[in-house]
Design an enzyme around this catalytic site. Structure first.
Site, mmCIF file in Angstrom:
data_model
loop_
_atom_site.group_PDB
_atom_site.id
_atom_site.type_symbol
_atom_site.label_atom_id
_atom_site.label_comp_id
_atom_site.label_asym_id
_atom_site.label_seq_id
_atom_site.Cartn_x
_atom_site.Cartn_y
_atom_site.Cartn_z
ATOM 1 N N ASN A 10 83.255 84.158 23.481
ATOM 2 C CA ASN A 10 83.361 84.351 22.037
ATOM 3 C C ASN A 10 82.698 83.154 21.361
ATOM 4 O O ASN A 10 83.214 82.045 21.411
ATOM 5 C CB ASN A 10 84.843 84.475 21.649
ATOM 6 C CG ASN A 10 85.030 84.798 20.187
ATOM 7 O OD1 ASN A 10 84.061 84.809 19.425
ATOM 8 N ND2 ASN A 10 86.268 85.058 19.791
ATOM 9 N N LYS A 12 82.429 82.596 18.300
ATOM 10 C CA LYS A 12 83.089 82.225 17.032
ATOM 11 C C LYS A 12 82.029 81.731 16.041
ATOM 12 O O LYS A 12 80.919 82.290 16.009
ATOM 13 C CB LYS A 12 84.210 81.208 17.304
ATOM 14 C CG LYS A 12 85.245 81.770 18.296
ATOM 15 C CD LYS A 12 86.545 81.020 18.357
ATOM 16 C CE LYS A 12 87.486 81.735 19.331
ATOM 17 N NZ LYS A 12 88.794 81.101 19.451
ATOM 18 N N HIS A 94 91.162 90.183 16.610
ATOM 19 C CA HIS A 94 91.245 88.843 17.206
ATOM 20 C C HIS A 94 92.235 88.028 16.391
ATOM 21 O O HIS A 94 92.392 88.243 15.184
ATOM 22 C CB HIS A 94 89.856 88.174 17.226
ATOM 23 C CG HIS A 94 89.853 86.894 18.004
ATOM 24 N ND1 HIS A 94 90.199 85.689 17.433
ATOM 25 C CD2 HIS A 94 89.590 86.639 19.313
ATOM 26 C CE1 HIS A 94 90.132 84.743 18.357
ATOM 27 N NE2 HIS A 94 89.766 85.297 19.515
ATOM 28 N N GLU A 142 95.505 87.555 24.691
ATOM 29 C CA GLU A 142 95.376 86.125 24.396
ATOM 30 C C GLU A 142 96.704 85.610 23.844
ATOM 31 O O GLU A 142 97.275 86.226 22.940
ATOM 32 C CB GLU A 142 94.284 85.879 23.349
ATOM 33 C CG GLU A 142 92.904 86.293 23.811
ATOM 34 C CD GLU A 142 91.779 85.639 23.003
ATOM 35 O OE1 GLU A 142 90.825 85.196 23.637
ATOM 36 O OE2 GLU A 142 91.858 85.574 21.766
ATOM 37 N N ILE A 147 95.179 79.112 22.110
ATOM 38 C CA ILE A 147 93.742 79.175 21.806
ATOM 39 C C ILE A 147 93.210 77.803 21.400
ATOM 40 O O ILE A 147 93.803 77.112 20.569
ATOM 41 C CB ILE A 147 93.477 80.235 20.711
ATOM 42 C CG1 ILE A 147 93.725 81.632 21.298
ATOM 43 C CG2 ILE A 147 92.043 80.129 20.173
ATOM 44 C CD1 ILE A 147 93.511 82.768 20.338
ATOM 45 N N GLY A 177 92.668 78.965 26.255
ATOM 46 C CA GLY A 177 92.850 77.722 27.012
ATOM 47 C C GLY A 177 92.177 77.682 28.364
ATOM 48 O O GLY A 177 92.435 76.758 29.143
HETATM 49 O O1 G3P Z 1 88.401 84.985 22.081
HETATM 50 C C1 G3P Z 1 88.524 83.923 22.976
HETATM 51 C C2 G3P Z 1 89.194 82.759 22.390
HETATM 52 O O2 G3P Z 1 90.099 83.031 21.369
HETATM 53 C C3 G3P Z 1 89.722 81.785 23.386
HETATM 54 O O3 G3P Z 1 89.457 80.550 22.831
HETATM 55 O O4 G3P Z 1 88.852 78.189 22.865
HETATM 56 O O5 G3P Z 1 90.937 78.944 23.984
HETATM 57 O O6 G3P Z 1 88.732 79.523 24.983
HETATM 58 P P1 G3P Z 1 89.503 79.228 23.730
#
Ligand code: G3P
Length: 219
Positions: A10, A12, A94, A142, A147, A177
């Protein structure tokens, strides 16, 4: 359907993933993924889908889609516009772009009528079960509290991942994470069909090296 196992990145809206920097990174990730048996899926800002999907071999999906029909809806991301941009699908709901139950259903349906694959994000088995009847293509589990942090969903929520993989008939991706190849291995060994990652790659000093390291967790 995109073949599993899936490595969804992602993008973002990090400075490393916007504009030319983002596109150059996407090209390199796409190249690296071709040498593996893993399907790379890039979730990008909808404004760049057209340019990404025409130049990359990996799947390119939107970070969001609205459920409305084409017409007078200024600012909405209608699924029809994604389909015409050669988009493969969209994240839905999301945690950084939450929708109401009604909007979730409309977005899944909008994806279906445009042959887009829907990646429905949920934070529990209970939430996943509410929507499986609408047949999203993938469930993305998730843990919202993890996150962007360093504790992976596989270490913190192993039982939930196992349950989802066991009880849902829809492929399950897990994220939040994930920072090491061990996190990836754990996620897969619990039954996940793939992973979602953002900050491990978007904030890495060498994002391609980090990608390759995480990719090794699929072996
Ligand atoms: O959509 C994936 C995301 O929300 C995970 O974020 O930074 O924890 O890998 P991260």
């Amino acid at each position: 359907m995109i073949k599993t196992p899936i490595f969804l990145i992602n993008f973002k809206n990090y400075s490393s993933t916007l504009g030319k920097a983002g596109f150059d990174l996407a090209l390199k990730l796409d190249e690296a993924a071709k040498k593996s048996h893993v399907s790379l899926v890039l979730a990008v800002n909808p404004v760049v889908i057209d340019s990404y999907s025409r130049k990359l071999d990996c799947a390119v999906i939107s970070q969001h889609v609205d459920g409305g029909m084409p017409g007078p809806s200024t600012g909405s991301i209608v699924a029809e516009s994604l389909m015409l941009a050669d988009c493969d699908g969209s994240l839905i709901h999301h945690s950084e772009k939450l929708l109401s139950d009604e909007e979730i259903v409309k977005s899944i349906e909008a994806c279906k009528r445009n042959y887009l694959q829907s990646f429905l994000c949920v934070d529990s088995l209970q939430e996943a079960r509410k929507f499986t009847v609408y047949e999203p293509t993938f469930i993305c589990f998730e843990d919202r509290d993890l996150i962007g942090g360093n504790i992976s969903v596989a270490s913190s929520n192993p039982h939930e991942i196992k349950e989802m993989a066991e009880f849902l008939e829809i492929p399950v991706l897990v994220g939040a994470g994930i920072k090491t190849s061990l996190d990836v291995k754990k996620s897969l060994s619990l039954g996940a069909d793939g992973i979602l990652v953002a900050s491990a790659i978007t904030k890495a000093s060498d994002p391609v090296a980090k990608f390759k390291e995480l990719l090794s967790g699929f072996n």
